[in-house]
Design a protein around this motif. Sequence first.
Motif, PDB file in Angstrom:
ATOM      1  N   UNK A 224     -13.868 -68.929 -34.732  1.00 27.49           N
ATOM      2  CA  UNK A 224     -14.592 -70.080 -35.258  1.00 27.49           C
ATOM      3  C   UNK A 224     -16.007 -70.146 -34.694  1.00 27.49           C
ATOM      4  N   UNK A 225     -16.155 -69.854 -33.413  1.00 27.52           N
ATOM      5  CA  UNK A 225     -17.485 -69.848 -32.802  1.00 27.52           C
ATOM      6  C   UNK A 225     -18.396 -68.847 -33.503  1.00 27.52           C
ATOM      7  N   UNK A 226     -17.853 -67.665 -33.769  1.00 28.72           N
ATOM      8  CA  UNK A 226     -18.653 -66.625 -34.418  1.00 28.72           C
ATOM      9  C   UNK A 226     -18.976 -67.016 -35.859  1.00 28.72           C
ATOM     10  N   UNK A 227     -18.028 -67.620 -36.549  1.00 28.24           N
ATOM     11  CA  UNK A 227     -18.288 -68.064 -37.918  1.00 28.24           C
ATOM     12  C   UNK A 227     -19.421 -69.088 -37.948  1.00 28.24           C
ATOM     13  N   UNK A 236     -23.728 -64.736 -45.073  1.00 24.83           N
ATOM     14  CA  UNK A 236     -22.465 -64.724 -45.799  1.00 24.83           C
ATOM     15  C   UNK A 236     -21.746 -63.392 -45.648  1.00 24.83           C
ATOM     16  N   UNK A 237     -22.491 -62.310 -45.657  1.00 21.42           N
ATOM     17  CA  UNK A 237     -21.864 -60.996 -45.520  1.00 21.42           C
ATOM     18  C   UNK A 237     -21.281 -60.817 -44.125  1.00 21.42           C
ATOM     19  N   UNK A 238     -21.957 -61.327 -43.107  1.00 17.67           N
ATOM     20  CA  UNK A 238     -21.447 -61.216 -41.749  1.00 17.67           C
ATOM     21  C   UNK A 238     -20.138 -61.954 -41.558  1.00 17.67           C
ATOM     22  N   UNK A 239     -20.022 -63.130 -42.168  1.00 18.62           N
ATOM     23  CA  UNK A 239     -18.770 -63.893 -42.082  1.00 18.62           C
ATOM     24  C   UNK A 239     -17.656 -63.144 -42.801  1.00 18.62           C
ATOM     25  N   UNK A 240     -17.982 -62.511 -43.916  1.00 12.98           N
ATOM     26  CA  UNK A 240     -16.994 -61.758 -44.681  1.00 12.98           C
ATOM     27  C   UNK A 240     -16.473 -60.575 -43.871  1.00 12.98           C
ATOM     28  N   UNK A 246     -14.128 -65.091 -43.474  1.00 12.32           N
ATOM     29  CA  UNK A 246     -13.791 -65.496 -44.835  1.00 12.32           C
ATOM     30  C   UNK A 246     -14.857 -64.946 -45.782  1.00 12.32           C
ATOM     31  N   UNK A 247     -14.457 -64.690 -47.009  1.00 12.60           N
ATOM     32  CA  UNK A 247     -15.417 -64.201 -48.006  1.00 12.60           C
ATOM     33  C   UNK A 247     -16.208 -65.386 -48.553  1.00 12.60           C
TER      34      UNK A 247
END
Length: 511
Positions: A224-227, A236-240, A246-247
């Motif tokens: 969650x911290x990283x998100x 958005x790509x990094x979170x994916x 998540x995508x």
Amino acid sequence: MKHCYHLTIAIILLGVDVHHASAELRLAGIFSDHMVLQREQPIHIWGWADADEKVTVSFADQTETAIAGKNGAWSVSLKPLKAASVGRSLQVETGDQRIVTQNVLVGEVWHASGQSNMAMTIGAMAKQLDSVAMDIAAADLPQLRFCRINEPESPEPLDDLRKQSTWTVCSPKTVSRFSGAAFYFARRIHAELNIPIGVIDSSHGGTPIEPFIPRAAFNSHPTLKKELELGDREDLEGIWKLPGGVRARSTTWLPGRLFNSRLAPISRFGIHGAIWYQGESNSGVQEDPRDYQYKMRALINGWRQEFGNAKLPAYYVQLPGSGAGEGWPYLREQQRLATDLPHTGMVVTVDLDGAGVHPPNKIDVGERLARWALAKHYGRSIPFSGPMFERQEIHGDKIILHFSHAETGLMVADKVGLAEPRETPEAELLYFEVTDASGKWHPAKAEIEGKKVVVTSEEVTSPIAVRYAYAVNPENCNLYNHDGLPASPFCSRPELLIYDPKLPPSSQSGR
């Protein structure tokens, strides 16, 4: 002349006395005609006026005053009130302005949120279930009030809703627009308590859990911290690509964005509890369900912090059996693991008929949500949960499973459509598997012995774990307690489950 006419109409719609119109006095956007205020809690009323203006608030024989601050914000707290089904007026006044909010009830208020299965309306259900038409015709229920919050996302918490809310009285003409799950939940609560019920629906179709989690709650787990870090950069790509991420298809999917716009502005509005139906967009195509249990805890704890109630009841729906994504079995297990939070409960729906992402039977969903609330917070002596895996014992080639919520005993049963489950003692239990140290899962035979289930497999002589209903579409799941409520899918050793969206389904354990 035309301009003046439109201004007068706008003032009337806002409830401001036409003779004193300056539009400086304003109530927070959640307050509007036909609303329900939470009973037996201090009632917070707030808004904006000219700086240093004295504001007087009157409701139900109470009057309180406040002085607007330098930014114009003011607030008052009224003493707790008992439920009242007769509509009354809330009046807010300054020296030369007045706002009157009409037909205000006092009762129980619940948040309803999540994604499209919570947003799915009664009207959409009626297209697939003939019996819903009768419920629509019988929905002359003026003590049920629904408020739909449909704000676009925001990168920062908002002080107020961008658009004035509308509270709608339930009737055969209006009910088709309401959330199906929330309506059947509210209808059952109202039938039992006979007091007004208000529902604030902030759901948003097609969204993961992250945008509904308050910012501060993202500190509760490394993923969650990283998100949050990536979300602040709108990466958005990094979170994916993040394991357990998540995508994110747009900024609406980013951490906290919908909480900021739909819930932060109304966090002072009193509620009793929350119901939640979501998970599809954390476990669909190219979406990673890992760490969802921590996201679920962050959501509930975050809401409790923001709403000022450490014991806020929160009941949520486990994904149904009509799976639409490879990650659904894993996410169902993640949802089960989050049930260790106090004052929460999970509704199992894996036994309900339906296909695809949106199975139409939200009747049982709403009724099962209501059972949790009625039993745990309204003092009703009714069964509220199906069997939940508790522990296992290994005896040679057998594993003996123990369950909570099995006091009435276990049974094999079949549920068809909206009918109550029917016991089928001659049928075999389905969807049980065992594994040994090799990590490969094998079909198993399961037999009920009172309140326990004994599991064996001819292919496994030294079993170490059992799982139940771990499949994308586990049709006809048939383990129930004698109260007629279904067992949750489970794995007796969750750490043995493997999920990686980067791997093909055939290479993953049990896929």
